[in-house]
Design a protein around this motif. Structure first.
Motif, mmCIF file in Angstrom:
data_model
loop_
_atom_site.group_PDB
_atom_site.id
_atom_site.type_symbol
_atom_site.label_atom_id
_atom_site.label_comp_id
_atom_site.label_asym_id
_atom_site.label_seq_id
_atom_site.Cartn_x
_atom_site.Cartn_y
_atom_site.Cartn_z
ATOM 1 N N UNK A 35 -1.104 9.782 14.031
ATOM 2 C CA UNK A 35 -0.829 10.901 13.226
ATOM 3 C C UNK A 35 -2.127 11.628 12.298
ATOM 4 N N UNK A 36 -3.792 10.972 12.168
ATOM 5 C CA UNK A 36 -5.071 11.292 11.794
ATOM 6 C C UNK A 36 -6.246 11.881 13.131
ATOM 7 N N UNK A 37 -5.344 10.569 14.489
ATOM 8 C CA UNK A 37 -6.563 10.541 15.619
ATOM 9 C C UNK A 37 -6.087 12.487 15.995
ATOM 10 N N UNK A 38 -4.839 12.532 16.121
ATOM 11 C CA UNK A 38 -4.674 13.364 16.651
ATOM 12 C C UNK A 38 -4.534 15.119 16.127
ATOM 13 N N UNK A 39 -5.201 14.954 14.732
ATOM 14 C CA UNK A 39 -5.428 16.349 14.058
ATOM 15 C C UNK A 39 -6.804 16.082 13.436
ATOM 16 N N UNK A 40 -7.326 15.843 13.972
ATOM 17 C CA UNK A 40 -8.731 15.350 13.741
ATOM 18 C C UNK A 40 -9.825 15.712 14.626
ATOM 19 N N UNK A 41 -10.820 15.898 14.521
ATOM 20 C CA UNK A 41 -11.472 16.335 15.649
ATOM 21 C C UNK A 41 -11.758 17.762 16.760
ATOM 22 N N UNK A 42 -11.526 16.860 17.636
ATOM 23 C CA UNK A 42 -11.005 17.802 18.957
ATOM 24 C C UNK A 42 -10.069 17.887 19.406
ATOM 25 N N UNK A 43 -8.539 16.945 18.889
ATOM 26 C CA UNK A 43 -7.795 17.440 18.186
ATOM 27 C C UNK A 43 -6.880 18.223 17.284
ATOM 28 N N UNK B 112 1.014 -1.135 0.186
ATOM 29 C CA UNK B 112 0.008 -0.069 0.396
ATOM 30 C C UNK B 112 0.382 1.075 0.331
ATOM 31 N N UNK B 113 0.259 2.568 -0.234
ATOM 32 C CA UNK B 113 1.139 3.871 0.107
ATOM 33 C C UNK B 113 0.926 4.470 1.281
ATOM 34 N N UNK B 114 1.716 5.287 1.784
ATOM 35 C CA UNK B 114 1.106 6.423 3.017
ATOM 36 C C UNK B 114 0.960 5.717 3.892
ATOM 37 N N UNK B 115 1.696 5.617 5.253
ATOM 38 C CA UNK B 115 1.178 5.355 6.232
ATOM 39 C C UNK B 115 1.770 6.250 7.928
ATOM 40 N N UNK B 116 2.367 7.504 7.527
ATOM 41 C CA UNK B 116 3.456 7.569 8.709
ATOM 42 C C UNK B 116 2.804 9.891 8.022
ATOM 43 N N UNK B 117 2.168 10.376 8.924
ATOM 44 C CA UNK B 117 2.567 11.892 8.957
ATOM 45 C C UNK B 117 3.082 12.615 9.849
ATOM 46 N N UNK B 118 3.717 13.779 10.010
ATOM 47 C CA UNK B 118 4.428 14.331 10.541
ATOM 48 C C UNK B 118 3.626 15.676 11.245
ATOM 49 N N UNK B 119 3.560 15.722 12.636
ATOM 50 C CA UNK B 119 2.757 17.063 13.249
ATOM 51 C C UNK B 119 3.429 17.890 13.528
ATOM 52 N N UNK B 120 2.498 18.733 13.926
ATOM 53 C CA UNK B 120 2.709 19.775 14.561
ATOM 54 C C UNK B 120 2.022 20.987 15.463
ATOM 55 N N UNK B 121 2.670 22.168 16.364
ATOM 56 C CA UNK B 121 1.347 22.597 17.049
ATOM 57 C C UNK B 121 0.328 23.340 16.215
ATOM 58 N N UNK B 122 -0.754 23.652 15.915
ATOM 59 C CA UNK B 122 -1.309 24.881 15.757
ATOM 60 C C UNK B 122 -1.316 25.734 15.349
#
Length: 349
Positions: free
Chosen positions: A204-212, A118-128
């Motif tokens: 990576x997705x959990x912390x950048x969706x919804x309330x996060x 499959x393709x991609x499964x990693x994200x880099x996240x930063x503070x809003x």
């Protein structure tokens, strides 16, 4: 009296031995009958790590695709070293993994890339609201990773090197800090101890969706970034010993995986339901998990017929990137030629 007593004892022992022999024969017959249902018998496949991107394993197992191709599959837990040993000696015929496996191949682990997963499964996240918007902004910054040499670390290294920033520790242009758990990376990001957290999905997705989403945002997505988009990041690796000794077995395994990939591509919601309900992976947000499965672009039968992705070219591409940052020493074209084995799928029919 003694003779009669000995005779009775002998007769009893004879009866007991006969009973045990018959029981053993019956047991062997039952085993043979059970084994005869599966052309290739029982095999172990690592498939208990709970990673969502391992969906084809869960679906091939649950939907009976492995069984249809002649395998009685036993899903096992196995760390990286156990996988390498199993692949080397053939006790584990196939595993899924990313290009982190490439250095192991160069070091002599007897395994071949046989297909894309499959393709991609990693994200880099930063503070809003972070001032970091591109790879070029990472000079002098601290990046949290799960391990040095791990895939998030390698991906980040490739990304910053392409922006003209050295990822080599001696150059001190970017610093990588290791955390044993993704949640610890988030905590370090929250405290300001690091500037970026390089995370596996789904974190990576959990912390950048919804309330996060009010606290964090995505800086980099492996599935969409131009450096990596449209390329397999994860592959299927087969034991070189099994390829040599039983190539049709590997071909049959690929058929099972490809059936699962096609099914997931066409039924992502149902795939999430199965994976969640059967506890193959801990999923709290099914809608998010469905979107992630779609973003991984599991190849459908139509995708394969149209040759939309070339496994050999993707192996060479990532070998080149790893060579450029010093993680491989072999010429990338030669590495790809040696590491990729194109399976003749006709052997599995």
């Amino acid at each position: 009296m003694k003779i009669k007593r000995h005779t009775r004892i002998f007769a009893g022992l004879l009866s007991l031995l006969l009973s045990l022999s018959l029981a053993a024969c019956a047991s062997n017959t039952e085993t043979t009958n059970a084994d005869s249902k599966f052309k290739y018998g029982r095999i172990d496949i690592p498939g208990k790590d709970g990673a969502l991107c391992g969906a084809p394993i869960y679906i091939a197992y649950d939907k009976g695709f492995f069984a249809e191709e002649g395998f009685d599959v036993n899903l096992i837990s196995a760390d990286a070293e156990t996988r390498k040993i199993g692949l080397n000696n053939g006790t584990i015929p196939i595993v899924n993994g990313d290009f982190q496996f490439f250095p192991s191949i160069e070091e002599g682990v007897n395994v071949k890339v046989v297909d894309g997963l499959h393709n991609g499964c990693i994200k880099f996240i930063v503070k809003k609201g972070s001032s970091i918007r591109t790879a070029a902004d990472l000079k002098g910054k601290k990046i949290a990773v799960d391990e040095i040499g791990g895939t998030p670390h390698q991906v980040a290294s490739v990304w910053v090197e392409k922006a003209g920033i050295s990822a080599k520790p001696e150059d001190k242009e970017v610093e990588f800090l290791v955390f044993s758990d993704g949640n610890l990376e988030i905590e370090a990001l929250k405290k300001g101890d690091v500037d970026v957290a390089a995370l596996w999905d789904p974190l990576g997705s959990i912390y950048t969706t919804g309330d996060n989403a009010k606290d964090y945002e995505v800086l980099f997505d492996l599935s969409t970034d131009p450096t990596f988009a449209g390329k397999y990041c994860c592959f299927l690796y087969a034991s070189d010993k099994v390829i040599r000794d039983n190539p049709e077995k590997v071909a049959a395994l690929l058929y099972a995986y490809q059936k699962a990939q096609d099914w997931i591509a066409k039924n992502p919601k149902e795939a999430v339901d199965i994976i969640s309900d059967k506890k193959y992976s801990a999923i709290e947000d099914k809608a998010l998990a469905e979107e992630l499965l779609k973003s991984y672009v599991y190849p459908s039968a139509e995708d394969r017929a149209a040759n939309r992705q070339d496994v050999g070219k993707d192996v060479e591409y990532f070998a080149t990137e790893l060579y450029n940052i010093g993680y491989l020493k072999t010429d990338p074209a030669q590495f790809a030629k040696d590491a990729y084995y194109k399976v003749d799928l006709k052997l599995g029919k």
